[in-house]
Design an enzyme around this catalytic site. Structure first.
Site, PDB file in Angstrom:
ATOM      1  N   SER A 231       0.844  -1.190   0.000  1.00 12.99           N
ATOM      2  CA  SER A 231       0.000   0.000   0.000  1.00 12.99           C
ATOM      3  C   SER A 231       0.876   1.235   0.000  1.00 12.99           C
ATOM      4  CB  SER A 231      -0.900   0.022   1.238  1.00 12.99           C
ATOM      5  OG  SER A 231      -0.165   0.398   2.392  1.00 12.99           O
ATOM      6  N   ASP A 232       0.309   2.385  -0.298  1.00 12.22           N
ATOM      7  CA  ASP A 232       1.031   3.618  -0.041  1.00 12.22           C
ATOM      8  C   ASP A 232       0.856   3.966   1.439  1.00 12.22           C
ATOM      9  OD1 ASP A 232       2.552   5.908  -0.474  1.00 12.22           O
ATOM     10  OD2 ASP A 232       1.569   6.349  -2.378  1.00 12.22           O
ATOM     11  N   TRP A 233       1.578   4.966   1.890  1.00 19.83           N
ATOM     12  CA  TRP A 233       1.636   5.326   3.311  1.00 19.83           C
ATOM     13  C   TRP A 233       0.220   5.559   3.871  1.00 19.83           C
ATOM     14  CZ3 TRP A 233       6.058   6.129   6.432  1.00 19.83           C
ATOM     15  CH2 TRP A 233       5.825   6.741   7.660  1.00 19.83           C
TER      16      TRP A 233
END
Length: 789
Positions: free
Chosen positions: A318-320
């Site tokens: 995932s992104d942050w």
């Protein structure tokens, strides 16, 4: 005492006295060698068969997975931030006192990001390998976007080279430097197609064209990963942000996107597919939603297309916090529902936020998520760890400093920077500088000596002290030619709105034989969360250009920026313009090489430059409306005319500015001229499965050796969907001596003329196609072919 405890005691005896000394790296290495030796003595393949190097990665994964508890499986899906900035002093105590220690020792963390202190990296890895039950190593990730310590041009600048081989070399160098510091995984390349310069992350992109971005996507993956991920100079690449992130509404970061199935398939997905076909190890999903479904929980694109249709065998991160943020999107009620949706969609690893850590085990235990689904999430992570060789050599070795900023690295950075810089105007041969005619040279501008700003966005490990600035390089070169350099900044910085220093700048300009004015935007107003609604030069830079232009001396404008800026009126005030897309550590020497003609500029625009922000999105491969404006004529349309004109008729126009760009896609000038002879097409009619050969004679008709980037475009005249007015289908960089002619050849398979419709069907439709060949998207039509059944 058991051997491994003796070894550990030995490590501690070395580390504790050396925590603040230069001997720390050597001590750690010797200690880890002792530990590895003790493990070889104590651990047998019968006890841990997944350590058998002769087994395949899949066999090793299956063997290890069969021994893992539910909690340990969930642990592999969690990524946490590092601890370098939390304290100083003894490394082992720093790790032991951190919250990460307990999680790692229990096997509940699979990856660490943003940790580049090699001693801490090795100590965290020791905890994972020596103190967790199964000894599964961590994978350490870092944003190595356009260089590690040696900083190359931003990705948009690398795209301006139109040179995949050079991009591969830059990524290879970045991988070598980063791996030496304990990093095994980079969150690059970013291959989002971007047609909107308001979006700050256009700086990280390869521009607006799917073909060019796909070529550079492959080049980057091959550069980072090399031939074998386990090599000491390879990084696992992570292509991002899947998918369509560059279409964010209004150019605002993290914003929603609305993308038709055909646009997703024809425009936004090709660079990702190219990376997957090139064997990219990992992929990151974006923050955004596509047509109402956030990508972090988008099962169709992540599972059905990426894994099912494309057979992607790496893992998705995932992104942050992006899984947690689906709550804010309004599609998840809470952390638990977010975790369940992301796991079902196929997100293997959660970056930073704790939804998986807090809820996945419970979801499996209560039957909402099957353990086989969990296993399918874990397997690719373990597979990449085996491919990286982490089970066999988990630790980073010392002596990394000798691999940073080497002479070869800096020479390569200078070459990439030189090819990334675009000559957009050169009136009456103002450039290159005529050495014999220029005795006094004025350098003016707030970015002439700004070490940090030339490095660009996303350089967590770059050092501004390493930068060689334009002013320093111009002074060094001018000294060789007996030219005096006069410098005044004119403005305190690029945000300065005061005109108090203009008088001094004007005085210096009046004294000089030639003026070089260096302006632009600082590094921290492009990149993530740096979207701009106004694309003018910030501060009083436009006023400074006007004041200097009124002096009447030959004026060279250099713009350093992270995106295309709206500088049309400023272009009219200067004699020459070089555009440098934040060119990195060696930006200064690269610019000096071009100013004095050591090399001829060869950069080409990887994205369309608008005249006005009101034209955005503006891109070359648009489709026609039923009422298009008159045909584009660069020489006529390059001038900015913002007067109101209501007599344009009922066509697709603006009444206050033309519909065409300041500079088109693929455009860039040279110190020589290139002429194209009659282009030969191998056939007039072709069928599916056949290939068109295109042969174009190109001649350097000028007086200096230079590179030309020959570009091949097509137009599908009639389709079941409206088709782009132009599509790039090939490019070649060719170097020609004065008077030299080369036959540039392209092979255009009929399959490359296919497109997807809105039912996501790939079609090769019979019909006529026009062929264009030239040095930009202004290339003339050279012929026509017909595809027949």
């Amino acid at each position: 005492m058991p051997v491994h405890k003796v070894a550990r005691t030995y490590v501690e005896s070395l580390v504790l006295p050396c925590a603040n000394s230069s001997l720390l790296g050597f001590a750690l290495l010797m200690g880890f060698l002792a530990i590895n030796f003790s493990l070889a003595e104590e651990t047998t393949l019968e006890q841990r068969p997944w350590l058998d190097k002769s087994a395949s990665p899949d066999e090793r994964v299956s063997s290890l997975l069969s021994q893992m508890t539910l909690e340990e499986k969930v642990g592999q899906l969690n990524q946490s931030n590092g601890i370098s900035g939390q304290a100083t002093g003894n490394t082992k105590n720093l790790v032991a006192d951190s919250a990460l220690y307990q999680l790692i020792s229990k096997g509940q963390i699979g990856s660490i990001l943003n940790e580049v202190d090699r001693a801490i990296v090795n100590e965290l890895q020791r905890v994972a390998v020596q103190e967790s039950r199964l000894g599964i190593p961590l994978i350490f990730g870092r944003d190595v976007i356009h260089g590690f310590r040696t900083i190359f041009p931003i990705p948009l600048g690398q795209a301006a080279t139109w040179n995949p081989e050079l991009v591969t070399a830059a990524c290879r160098t970045a991988a070598r430097e980063a791996r030496s510091k304990g990093i095994q995984w980079t969150f690059a390349p970013m291959v989002d197609i971007s047609r909107d310069p308001r979006w700050g992350r256009i700086a990280e992109s390869f521009g607006e064209d799917p073909y060019l971005a796909s070529a550079l996507s492959i080049a980057s993956v091959e550069g980072y990963q090399g031939d074998d991920l386990s090599n000491s100079d390879s990084l696992a690449a992570c292509v991002k942000h899947f998918a369509g992130y560059g279409a964010a509404e209004g150019g605002r970061d993290y914003n929603t996107t609305m993308i038709s199935p055909s646009a997703m398939r024809n425009v936004y997905l090709p660079p990702f597919k190219a990376a997957v076909d090139a064997g990219v190890a990992t992929l990151m999903c974006g923050f955004h939603d596509v047509n109402g479904i956030p990508m972090s929980v988008n099962k169709y694109w992540l599972n059905d297309v990426l894994r099912g249709e494309w057979d992607f065998r790496g893992f998705v991160v995932s992104d942050w916090d992006s899984i947690f943020e689906t709550i804010e999107h309004g599609v998840s009620k809470d952390e638990q529902t977010a975790a369940l949706a992301a796991a079902r969609a196929g997100v293997n690893m959660e970056m930073n936020s704790p939804c998986y850590r807090n809820h996945l085990a419970e979801l499996v235990s209560n039957g909402q998520l099957s353990e086989s689904t969990l296993d399918d999430l874990v397997k690719p992570i373990l597979r990449i760890k085996f491919r990286l060789g982490l089970f066999d050599q988990p630790y980073s070795e010392p002596n990394s400093e000798r691999l940073l900023l080497t002479k070869n690295n800096l020479e390569l950075a200078q070459k990439v920077a030189r090819q990334s810089i675009i000559l957009l105007k050169n009136e009456d041969g103002t450039l290159p500088i005529k050495k014999s005619q220029i005795k006094e040279l004025a350098v003016i501008g707030p970015l002439a000596d700004s070490k940090r700003d030339q490095l660009g966005t996303w350089i967590p490990d770059g050092k501004e002290a390493d930068s060689q600035t334009p002013l320093a390089a111009i002074r060094a070169t001018a000294k060789l030619h007996g030219t005096e350099v006069l410098f005044v900044p004119g403005l305190e910085d690029d945000f300065d709105r005061s005109t108090e220093r203009f008088a001094e700048a004007v005085t210096v300009a009046e004294r000089a034989d030639l003026v070089i004015l260096i302006v632009g935007e600082r590094a921290n107003i492009s990149g993530e969360a740096r979207s701009r609604a106004i694309l003018d030069l910030p501060g009083a830079q436009n006023e400074l250009i006007s004041a200097i232009s009124e002096v009447g001396k030959p004026l060279v404008l250099i713009v350093q920026a992270g995106r295309p800026l709206t500088i049309g009126k400023q272009v009219e005030q200067v004699n020459a313009l070089l555009y440098s897309l934040h060119a990195g550590t060696m930006a200064g020497p690269a610019l000096a090489d071009l100013l004095w003609g050591v090399e001829s500029p060869s950069g080409k625009t990887p994205v369309t430059f608008p005249k006005s922000v009101g034209q955005v999105p503006l891109y070359y491969n648009h489709v026609n409306s039923g009422r298009p404006p008159r045909p584009y004529e660069y020489e006529k349309d390059k001038t900015v005319d913002d007067s109101i004109n209501v007599e344009l008729g009922y066509n697709s126009n603006y009444i206050d500015v033309g519909p065409y760009p300041q500079f088109p896609f693929g455009f860039g000038l040279s110190y020589t001229a290139f002429s194209y002879g009659e282009v030969e097409l191998s056939a007039a009619k072709l069928r599916d499965g056949e290939t068109l050969a295109v042969r174009a004679p190109v001649t350097n008709s000028g007086e200096v050796a230079a590179d030309e980037i020959v570009q091949l475009y097509i137009r599908d005249l009639v389709g079941s969907l409206t088709r782009p007015v132009l599509e790039l289908k090939g490019f070649r960089r060719v170097r020609l001596a004065p008077g030299e002619t080369s036959i540039v050849e392209f092979a255009l398979p009929v399959s490359d003329l296919a497109f997807y419709n809105n039912d996501e069907e790939r079609l090769i439709e019979p019909g006529e196609f026009e062929i264009f060949v030239g040095g930009s998207s202004l290339a003339p039509k050279v012929g026509k072919i017909e595809i027949v059944k």
